[in-house]
Design a protein around this motif. Structure first.
Motif, PDB file in Angstrom:
ATOM      1  N   LYS A   7       0.767  -1.203   0.097  1.00 29.93           N
ATOM      2  CA  LYS A   7       0.160  -0.053  -0.045  1.00 29.93           C
ATOM      3  C   LYS A   7       1.055   1.356   0.239  1.00 29.93           C
ATOM      4  O   LYS A   7       0.646   2.269  -0.666  1.00 29.93           O
ATOM      5  N   ALA A   8       1.971   1.303   0.933  1.00 28.11           N
ATOM      6  CA  ALA A   8       2.968   2.383   0.649  1.00 28.11           C
ATOM      7  C   ALA A   8       3.465   2.777  -0.561  1.00 28.11           C
ATOM      8  O   ALA A   8       3.736   3.604  -0.922  1.00 28.11           O
ATOM      9  N   ASN A   9       3.806   1.491  -1.271  1.00 30.87           N
ATOM     10  CA  ASN A   9       4.340   1.474  -2.851  1.00 30.87           C
ATOM     11  C   ASN A   9       3.429   2.193  -3.536  1.00 30.87           C
ATOM     12  O   ASN A   9       3.497   2.990  -4.505  1.00 30.87           O
ATOM     13  N   ARG A  10       2.149   1.990  -3.515  1.00 28.32           N
ATOM     14  CA  ARG A  10       0.999   2.369  -4.392  1.00 28.32           C
ATOM     15  C   ARG A  10       0.875   4.082  -4.275  1.00 28.32           C
ATOM     16  O   ARG A  10       0.677   4.453  -5.202  1.00 28.32           O
ATOM     17  N   SER A  11       1.256   4.522  -3.181  1.00 24.79           N
ATOM     18  CA  SER A  11       1.189   5.785  -2.796  1.00 24.79           C
ATOM     19  C   SER A  11       2.381   6.576  -3.386  1.00 24.79           C
ATOM     20  O   SER A  11       2.335   7.882  -3.328  1.00 24.79           O
ATOM     21  N   ARG A  12       3.520   6.007  -3.818  1.00 25.57           N
ATOM     22  CA  ARG A  12       4.610   6.596  -4.389  1.00 25.57           C
ATOM     23  C   ARG A  12       4.426   7.084  -5.798  1.00 25.57           C
ATOM     24  O   ARG A  12       3.516   6.548  -6.382  1.00 25.57           O
ATOM     25  N   SER A  13       4.975   8.391  -5.974  1.00 28.30           N
ATOM     26  CA  SER A  13       4.540   8.645  -7.383  1.00 28.30           C
ATOM     27  C   SER A  13       5.837   8.079  -8.220  1.00 28.30           C
ATOM     28  O   SER A  13       6.879   7.574  -7.713  1.00 28.30           O
ATOM     29  N   HIS A  14       5.377   8.010  -9.512  1.00 31.55           N
ATOM     30  CA  HIS A  14       6.088   7.674 -10.503  1.00 31.55           C
ATOM     31  C   HIS A  14       6.817   8.588 -11.492  1.00 31.55           C
ATOM     32  O   HIS A  14       6.085   9.447 -12.094  1.00 31.55           O
ATOM     33  N   ASN A  15       7.991   8.813 -11.766  1.00 30.01           N
ATOM     34  CA  ASN A  15       8.627   9.786 -12.683  1.00 30.01           C
ATOM     35  C   ASN A  15       9.544   9.311 -13.376  1.00 30.01           C
ATOM     36  O   ASN A  15      10.262   8.278 -13.086  1.00 30.01           O
ATOM     37  N   VAL A  16       9.756   9.749 -14.891  1.00 29.11           N
ATOM     38  CA  VAL A  16      10.634   9.395 -15.619  1.00 29.11           C
ATOM     39  C   VAL A  16      11.361  10.390 -16.452  1.00 29.11           C
ATOM     40  O   VAL A  16      10.485  11.616 -16.716  1.00 29.11           O
TER      41      VAL A  16
END
Length: 98
Positions: A7-16
């Motif tokens: 659940k904590a990982n799902r709330s992380r943002s994803h940037n490239v």
């Protein structure tokens, strides 16, 4: 991985961030599935990312923070859903191999 960690990982943002097709910085990475000098497959919080290129090298890998830095010549970045290859009959490949 425990349910709370996921659940904590799902709330992380994803940037490239791709600089001059030679330096690729990615956040929100959960797992590195495969890598060699021409192909890198990563699981991110938004799906599976496939990176194709030449002389690819994973310079920094920190899965606790979810950050990866890749150097080399990047030819393509492709996203797919995490379960796109998992179950027969779902998605394009599943229909192809029925």
């Amino acid at each position: 991985m425990a349910m709370e960690e996921r659940k904590a990982n799902r709330s992380r943002s994803h940037n490239v961030i791709l600089e001059n097709r030679e330096k690729l910085s990615i956040s929100g990475v959960e797992h590195v599935n495969n890598f060699n000098s021409e192909l890198i497959i990563l699981e991110t919080v938004t799906g599976v990312m496939t990176i194709k290129g030449c002389d690819l090298d994973v310079n920094k890998l920190n899965l606790e923070d979810g950050n990866v830095i890749i150097h080399g010549t990047v030819y393509s970045l492709v996203y797919s859903d995490k379960d796109a290859f998992g179950s027969k009959g779902s998605g394009f490949l599943g229909k192809l191999f029925k």
